[in-house]
Motif scaffolding. Sequence first.
Motif, short mmCIF file in Angstrom:
data_model
loop_
_atom_site.label_atom_id
_atom_site.label_comp_id
_atom_site.label_asym_id
_atom_site.label_seq_id
_atom_site.Cartn_x
_atom_site.Cartn_y
_atom_site.Cartn_z
N LYS A 41 35.37 -36.67 11.79
CA LYS A 41 35.59 -37.92 12.54
C LYS A 41 35.59 -37.67 14.04
O LYS A 41 35.03 -38.45 14.81
CB LYS A 41 36.91 -38.57 12.13
N ALA A 42 36.23 -36.58 14.47
CA ALA A 42 36.29 -36.27 15.90
C ALA A 42 34.89 -36.02 16.46
O ALA A 42 34.53 -36.54 17.51
CB ALA A 42 37.20 -35.06 16.14
N VAL A 43 34.10 -35.23 15.74
CA VAL A 43 32.74 -34.92 16.20
C VAL A 43 31.87 -36.17 16.17
O VAL A 43 30.97 -36.33 16.99
CB VAL A 43 32.12 -33.80 15.33
N ASP A 44 32.15 -37.06 15.24
CA ASP A 44 31.36 -38.29 15.09
C ASP A 44 31.74 -39.36 16.11
O ASP A 44 31.05 -40.36 16.24
CB ASP A 44 31.54 -38.84 13.67
N SER A 45 32.80 -39.16 16.87
CA SER A 45 33.21 -40.16 17.85
C SER A 45 32.19 -40.22 18.99
O SER A 45 31.58 -39.22 19.36
CB SER A 45 34.60 -39.83 18.41
N GLU A 46 32.03 -41.41 19.54
CA GLU A 46 31.10 -41.59 20.66
C GLU A 46 31.50 -40.74 21.86
O GLU A 46 30.64 -40.24 22.59
CB GLU A 46 30.98 -43.06 21.05
N GLU A 47 32.81 -40.54 22.06
CA GLU A 47 33.28 -39.76 23.20
C GLU A 47 32.85 -38.29 23.10
O GLU A 47 32.39 -37.71 24.08
CB GLU A 47 34.81 -39.86 23.32
N VAL A 48 32.99 -37.71 21.91
CA VAL A 48 32.58 -36.31 21.73
C VAL A 48 31.06 -36.20 21.80
O VAL A 48 30.52 -35.28 22.43
CB VAL A 48 33.14 -35.71 20.43
N LYS A 49 30.36 -37.13 21.18
CA LYS A 49 28.90 -37.11 21.24
C LYS A 49 28.41 -37.21 22.68
O LYS A 49 27.49 -36.50 23.09
CB LYS A 49 28.30 -38.23 20.39
N GLU A 50 29.04 -38.07 23.46
CA GLU A 50 28.66 -38.23 24.87
C GLU A 50 28.96 -36.94 25.64
O GLU A 50 28.17 -36.51 26.48
CB GLU A 50 29.40 -39.42 25.47
N ALA A 51 30.11 -36.31 25.36
CA ALA A 51 30.46 -35.06 26.03
C ALA A 51 29.44 -33.97 25.70
O ALA A 51 29.04 -33.19 26.59
CB ALA A 51 31.87 -34.62 25.62
N LEU A 52 29.01 -33.90 24.44
CA LEU A 52 27.99 -32.92 24.05
C LEU A 52 26.67 -33.20 24.76
O LEU A 52 26.00 -32.28 25.26
CB LEU A 52 27.80 -32.92 22.53
N LEU A 53 26.29 -34.46 24.81
CA LEU A 53 25.05 -34.84 25.49
C LEU A 53 25.12 -34.48 26.97
O LEU A 53 24.16 -33.95 27.54
CB LEU A 53 24.81 -36.34 25.30
N GLY A 56 24.24 -31.06 27.76
CA GLY A 56 22.85 -30.69 27.55
C GLY A 56 22.44 -30.46 26.11
O GLY A 56 21.33 -30.01 25.84
N TYR A 57 23.32 -30.77 25.16
CA TYR A 57 22.96 -30.60 23.76
C TYR A 57 22.13 -31.79 23.29
O TYR A 57 22.33 -32.92 23.73
CB TYR A 57 24.22 -30.42 22.90
N THR A 58 21.17 -31.52 22.41
CA THR A 58 20.22 -32.54 21.98
C THR A 58 20.39 -32.94 20.52
O THR A 58 19.99 -34.03 20.14
CB THR A 58 18.78 -32.04 22.16
N ASP A 59 20.95 -32.05 19.71
CA ASP A 59 21.06 -32.28 18.27
C ASP A 59 22.46 -31.91 17.79
O ASP A 59 23.06 -30.96 18.30
CB ASP A 59 20.03 -31.43 17.52
N LEU A 60 22.91 -32.65 16.79
CA LEU A 60 24.22 -32.41 16.19
C LEU A 60 24.02 -32.38 14.68
O LEU A 60 23.55 -33.36 14.09
CB LEU A 60 25.18 -33.54 16.57
N LEU A 61 24.32 -31.23 14.07
CA LEU A 61 24.19 -31.08 12.62
C LEU A 61 25.58 -30.76 12.06
O LEU A 61 26.21 -29.78 12.46
CB LEU A 61 23.21 -29.96 12.28
N ILE A 62 26.04 -31.63 11.13
CA ILE A 62 27.40 -31.52 10.60
C ILE A 62 27.37 -31.12 9.13
O ILE A 62 26.77 -31.82 8.32
CB ILE A 62 28.14 -32.87 10.75
N GLN A 63 28.02 -30.00 8.81
CA GLN A 63 28.23 -29.59 7.42
C GLN A 63 29.62 -30.09 7.08
O GLN A 63 30.60 -29.61 7.62
CB GLN A 63 28.10 -28.08 7.27
#
Length: 190
Positions: A41-53, A56-63
């Motif tokens: 859930k934390a990784v899926d939040s818009e805030e974390v996704k925006e921080a990753l972007l 400079g990260y382009t892809d997020l793969l979640i196991q």
Amino acid sequence: MLTLSRILFQNLVSTGEEMVSRERRMVFVTVGTTCFDALVKAVDSEEVKEALLNKGYTDLLIQMGRGTYMPSKVSGNSSLQVDYFTFSPSIADYIRDASLVISHAGSGSIFETLRLGKPLIVVVNEDLMDNHQSELAKELADRKHLFCARPQTLQKTVETMDLNNLLPYVPGDAKQVVTLVNKFLGFPVD
């Protein structure tokens, strides 16, 4: 009204530069075989996704393991490409391909990632009864081999992390221990 992307595109065309395909920088998230929905859930939040972007990260793969929370493959207004899966016979290739790994505090995942020399954020699962894993994560974070977070601090950790501050992890040499055991048991010492 022109959007920022249209302005950038027009600037590229007007200067005669060719558009270059983006460099793929993947973040791989693993919860192992456990259920750690709080991390997913934390990784899926818009805030974390925006921080990753923003890093400079382009892809997020979640196991996502045994979890029941289903992450979104759509990433709000950002261009972060998101995908997920439950299990794989081996995650070594995913770790090898990653530019950053975000992991639960399982020792196998931690040491495999460090052995491969990948930057690592370990997220401690506070819901575990005997949370000995947090001790390992904290110790390795104190030694500057990885970053340590909790689900609620993951965004801040991503925003403030400086990968240049990490030190390579060098596994210990067990040769001396093997020699002592062999001597004690009366086996020949090489």
